[in-house]
Design a protein around this motif. Structure first.
Motif, PDB file in Angstrom:
ATOM      1  N   GLY A  12      -8.667  -0.424   4.683  1.00  0.00           N
ATOM      2  CA  GLY A  12      -8.264  -1.421   3.695  1.00  0.00           C
ATOM      3  C   GLY A  12      -9.423  -2.085   2.977  1.00  0.00           C
ATOM      4  O   GLY A  12      -9.224  -2.936   2.130  1.00  0.00           O
ATOM      5  N   THR A  63      -1.131  -0.516   2.824  1.00  0.00           N
ATOM      6  CA  THR A  63      -0.893  -0.804   4.243  1.00  0.00           C
ATOM      7  C   THR A  63      -1.860  -1.808   4.872  1.00  0.00           C
ATOM      8  O   THR A  63      -1.497  -2.476   5.827  1.00  0.00           O
ATOM      9  CB  THR A  63      -0.977   0.504   5.056  1.00  0.00           C
ATOM     10  OG1 THR A  63      -2.227   1.148   4.741  1.00  0.00           O
ATOM     11  CG2 THR A  63       0.156   1.448   4.704  1.00  0.00           C
ATOM     12  N   ALA A  83      -0.629  -9.042   0.287  1.00  0.00           N
ATOM     13  CA  ALA A  83      -2.036  -8.974  -0.147  1.00  0.00           C
ATOM     14  C   ALA A  83      -2.241  -9.821  -1.400  1.00  0.00           C
ATOM     15  O   ALA A  83      -1.312 -10.019  -2.182  1.00  0.00           O
ATOM     16  CB  ALA A  83      -2.430  -7.532  -0.423  1.00  0.00           C
ATOM     17  N   GLY A 102       1.125  -3.222  -1.553  1.00  0.00           N
ATOM     18  CA  GLY A 102       0.291  -4.135  -0.758  1.00  0.00           C
ATOM     19  C   GLY A 102       0.600  -5.586  -1.090  1.00  0.00           C
ATOM     20  O   GLY A 102       0.667  -6.439  -0.201  1.00  0.00           O
ATOM     21  N   ARG A 121       3.586  -6.753   0.503  1.00  0.00           N
ATOM     22  CA  ARG A 121       3.308  -7.004   1.922  1.00  0.00           C
ATOM     23  C   ARG A 121       2.627  -8.356   2.123  1.00  0.00           C
ATOM     24  O   ARG A 121       2.651  -8.923   3.197  1.00  0.00           O
ATOM     25  CB  ARG A 121       2.404  -5.868   2.451  1.00  0.00           C
ATOM     26  CG  ARG A 121       1.830  -6.056   3.846  1.00  0.00           C
ATOM     27  CD  ARG A 121       0.979  -4.867   4.293  1.00  0.00           C
ATOM     28  NE  ARG A 121       0.006  -4.423   3.301  1.00  0.00           N
ATOM     29  CZ  ARG A 121      -1.161  -5.028   3.073  1.00  0.00           C
ATOM     30  NH1 ARG A 121      -1.520  -6.087   3.759  1.00  0.00           N
ATOM     31  NH2 ARG A 121      -1.979  -4.560   2.143  1.00  0.00           N
ATOM     32  N   THR A 163      -5.086  -3.525   3.056  1.00  0.00           N
ATOM     33  CA  THR A 163      -5.973  -4.436   2.314  1.00  0.00           C
ATOM     34  C   THR A 163      -5.391  -5.850   2.256  1.00  0.00           C
ATOM     35  O   THR A 163      -4.210  -6.016   1.973  1.00  0.00           O
ATOM     36  CB  THR A 163      -6.171  -3.899   0.881  1.00  0.00           C
ATOM     37  OG1 THR A 163      -6.635  -2.552   0.974  1.00  0.00           O
ATOM     38  CG2 THR A 163      -7.165  -4.732   0.100  1.00  0.00           C
TER      39      THR A 163
END
Lengths: 589, 139
Positions: A171, A10, A41, A36, A39, A12
């Motif tokens: 994170g 969610t 990362a 992640g 998302r 990092t």
């Protein structure tokens, strides 16, 4: 872990993985990391093996086994030199910037290139990606700690996090991914030679507090670390050894030495669910209930206290481990072991350490599906992220940047540390670290040898090898000696031929698997299989001066091809294992 | 069929598992839906790593090394009653402490077992005056 593992999914921005084969050893944490990455990362992976996570990384660096401090110091060097560090965080919340600046001065990215062939530009890329991230999480496992400079490796990682202000926010953090279900809990309960559930045994206040609950004074003298035990037995200092839920014959380094040592004991008691390789050496074997047959709690890698439920009744006479222990304590005549159920023990733990566990009743742990400590009272919501107030747990509340130097010869470490302390006038109680290699390859043993896990099995296989879908299904190939391509080429090894790996401590024989993911000159195997346990060769002589840890992740070895006859001969001469299934042994031959 | 929500016994992730039980036997493991840690997913070990609980090779009786019916380091492991085993361990432990001092006993605790097991174990050693207690976190 300073942080909660779901934050990789969610929050990092940059994942920094070093010495961890996350998808193999922690598949669900890897899943959270991959969420992640979906998302947006970024991921950096540093490891001698090009793991699945390395293949998915934005930057992958293939370091030689044990080459950690020069590499990490080079990152820190670049971050300081280029002013990429978080000045406000460093100034307000930490000590020691000048010490670290001095210690890393000679460690340039160019030096890394010269020593390893890793391009300096890639080292710089890693330093910049990590330092420039809003939130970056460092994750590591035994590929950082099981060396003679393991503690100093972790000093270096925490230096990185402090310098870049990656503490106390979602994170980020310094995150050891715990390898065993309740490592965190066993430490928090005080199953350590210098620490009780309330703090250090050397602290008078801690001893007073425990006395107020137990009604008895405890010793102020720290006990022996596990890694020192074979030596202390041989010296005649330890006469009685009681092992429970652990298989040191296979998991401790240098198997032969460990077995020889325990033969000198007056009494060895093993409490377990199977007649493990260790139990076979015992004088007394006590059975106990297994997971699924008892209630209790585990604490996961994010410090989350979770409930463990009894699901089935054990066989007649079989009781949980704590009850076996209480039975013995009561027969010795000790007071304070009249617990009726596991929850009563937990409620005593809450009294011993109210700051961490005061608010964690069984009812609440079950209702809320686990809560991370510290949780001092029933209204406290728990602490998934440590240090949100930017205060460390040290007395002055500041974080310490620890200077870590490097010695080409391991025998020079103390001398070099002293020189540094004198040169910089470092106070006596300020920590200083140093790195060195425990062993260097030579003509007789020209290969680096390291160990790890496979996704199908767990540790010494006591439980997973008794599960058919794992042992006879997913893992039907069994133990293998993985070698890098150059080793295979030089010795004419092919996939599925037999080979023997040996050094001065021991030998194992297994089928060969050529693994192009290994850095050149590297041999890898697991410690899942009693018939070919990598720990036969592991180094038990050298230890980390700060933690007492042995360098299980690194030794040197030689390898050669052998015939099927010789393979069978070696296997039969080293056979001790508890899973007597001829069926799969024949398949695997 | 009964369902029990529990925590996985393998790595340190702490995934939650729903164990399905029939006639006092675990028959299936399913990931706990919507759980904070594993969010309805499990790895191979979580899904299939429970069969050992019902293995025929589980220990069910205590064993003591004996030769000609008495304890001997050179003997074989033979089955004894729980009372005999507990008495034997207690008396050996006490005798060792009396003869060689508190620091001659040592315990290896277990990162595989519960907090309650570990707490009881370290208390057993510390109550006898020693801090000789460590566990497999290092390994």
């Amino acid at each position: 872990m300073t942080n909660d593992l779901t934050e990789f999914a969610t929050d990092t921005e940059v994942l920094f993985l070093i010495g961890t084969n996350t998808s193999e050893c922690h598949p669900i944490i890897a899943m959270q990391m991959l969420r992640g990455i979906e998302r947006g990362a970024k991921m950096i992976v540093i490891d001698p093996k090009e793991t699945d996570m390395a293949k998915k990384a934005d930057i992958y660096i293939q370091t030689p086994v044990g080459y950690n401090i020069p590499f990490l110091n080079a990152l820190i060097n670049h971050i300081i030199k280029e002013d990429l560090f978080d000045k406000e965080f460093v100034e307000k919340y930490s000590h020691g910037l000048e010490y670290v600046k001095y210690a890393v001065a000679d460690f340039t990215p160019q030096r890394v290139e010269k020593e390893t062939g890793i391009p300096a530009s890639k080292v710089i890329e890693v330093a910049e990606m990590y330092a420039k991230a809003g939130t970056a999480a460092i994750c590591y496992t035994m590929g950082m700690t099981q060396f003679i400079d393991g503690t100093s490796n972790i000093f270096s990682l925490s230096n990185l996090a402090i310098l870049t202000g990656n503490l106390g926010k979602k994170g980020a953090g310094v995150n050891p991914l715990r390898g065993q279900n309740n490592v965190q809990g066993a430490c928090d309960m005080g199953a350590l030679p210098n620490v009780t559930a309330a703090g250090l045994v050397t602290d008078e206040g801690v001893r007073e507090h425990i006395k107020s609950i137990w009604g008895k004074e405890i010793s102020s003298k720290p006990g022996f670390a596990l890694t020192k035990v074979p030596h202390e037995i041989e010296e005649g200092k330890i006469k009685f050894l009681y092992v429970f839920g652990e298989n040191p014959v296979m998991s401790d380094p240098w198997t032969e030495h460990f077995i020889e040592a325990v033969e000198h004991l007056d009494t060895m008691v093993v409490q377990d669910i199977f007649l493990t390789e260790t139990a076979q050496k015992a004088d007394v074997v006590l059975p106990a209930a297994s997971w699924g047959e008892k209630d209790g709690t585990f604490i996961n890698t994010s410090r989350r206290v979770a409930y463990v439920s009894k699901a089935v009744e054990p066989a007649t006479g079989i009781v949980p481990d704590w009850k076996v222990i209480c039975n013995i304590a009561q027969r010795i005549g000790l007071q304070g072991f009249d617990y009726y159920k596991a929850e009563e023990i937990w409620d005593e733990v809450r009294k011993v350490n109210p700051r961490f566990f005061g608010g964690l009743s069984y009812a609440r742990i079950i209702k809320e599906n686990g809560i991370s400590w510290p949780c001092p009272d029933e209204t406290h919501i728990g602490t998934p992220v440590l240090y949100e107030d930017k205060k460390s747990m040290l007395p002055d509340g500041k974080f310490k940047l620890v200077p870590v130097i490097y010695a080409d010869d391991k025998n020079d470490r103390t001398k070099l540390e002293k020189e540094l302390i004198n040169h910089l006038n470092i106070p006596n109680d300020y920590p200083v670290g140093s790195g060195a290699l425990s062993e260097k390859v030579n003509e007789e043993y020209p290969c680096l040898f390291t160990t790890g896990r496979k996704v199908y099995h767990y540790h010494t296989g006591t439980m997973t090898r008794e599960c058919k879908p794992l042992e006879m299904g997913a893992d039907i190939m069994g133990p293998a000696i993985e070698v890098s391509e150059d080793i295979a080429l030089a010795r004419k090894l092919e996939n599925d031929c037999y080979a023997i790996v040996e050094n001065k401590r021991g030998k194992i024989a297994a089928k060969v698997k050529i693994n192009p993911d290994l850095r050149h000159g590297t041999i890898f195997t697991t410690f899942h299989y009693a018939e070919a346990d990598g720990n036969e060769l592991s180094n038990a002589e050298d230890t980390d001066p700060l933690s007492g840890m042995n360098p299980l992740k690194m030794t040197i070895a030689a390898i050669r091809k052998i015939s099927e006859e010789e393979f069978i001969q070696v296997r039969e001469s080293t056979d001790m294992h508890m899973h007597p299934s001829e069926q799969y042994r024949t398949v695997r031959r | 069929m009964d369902k029990f929500q529990t925590t996985c016994p393998y790595c340190g992730t702490g995934c939650n598992i729903d164990l399905l039980v029939k006639n006092n036997k675990i028959v299936k493991a399913e990931p706990t839906k919507g759980h904070h840690v594993n969010d309805g997913e499990l790895c191979l070990k979580g899904l299939y790593g429970w069969e050992y609980v019902h293995s025929p090779r589980r220990l069910t009786k205590p064993l003591i090394r004996k030769k000609d019916g008495v304890f001997s380091k050179k003997g074989e492991l033979v089955e004894v009653s729980f009372d005999e085993a507990y008495d034997f361990v207690a008396s050996k432990m006490k005798k060792t402490v009396d003869e060689y001092g508190s620091d001659s006993i040592m315990g290896f605790s277990s990162a595989r077992c519960t907090n309650e097991d570990n707490y009881a174990f370290q208390k057993l050693f510390r109550m006898q005056g020693t801090n000789n207690i460590d566990h497999c976190a290092r390994l």
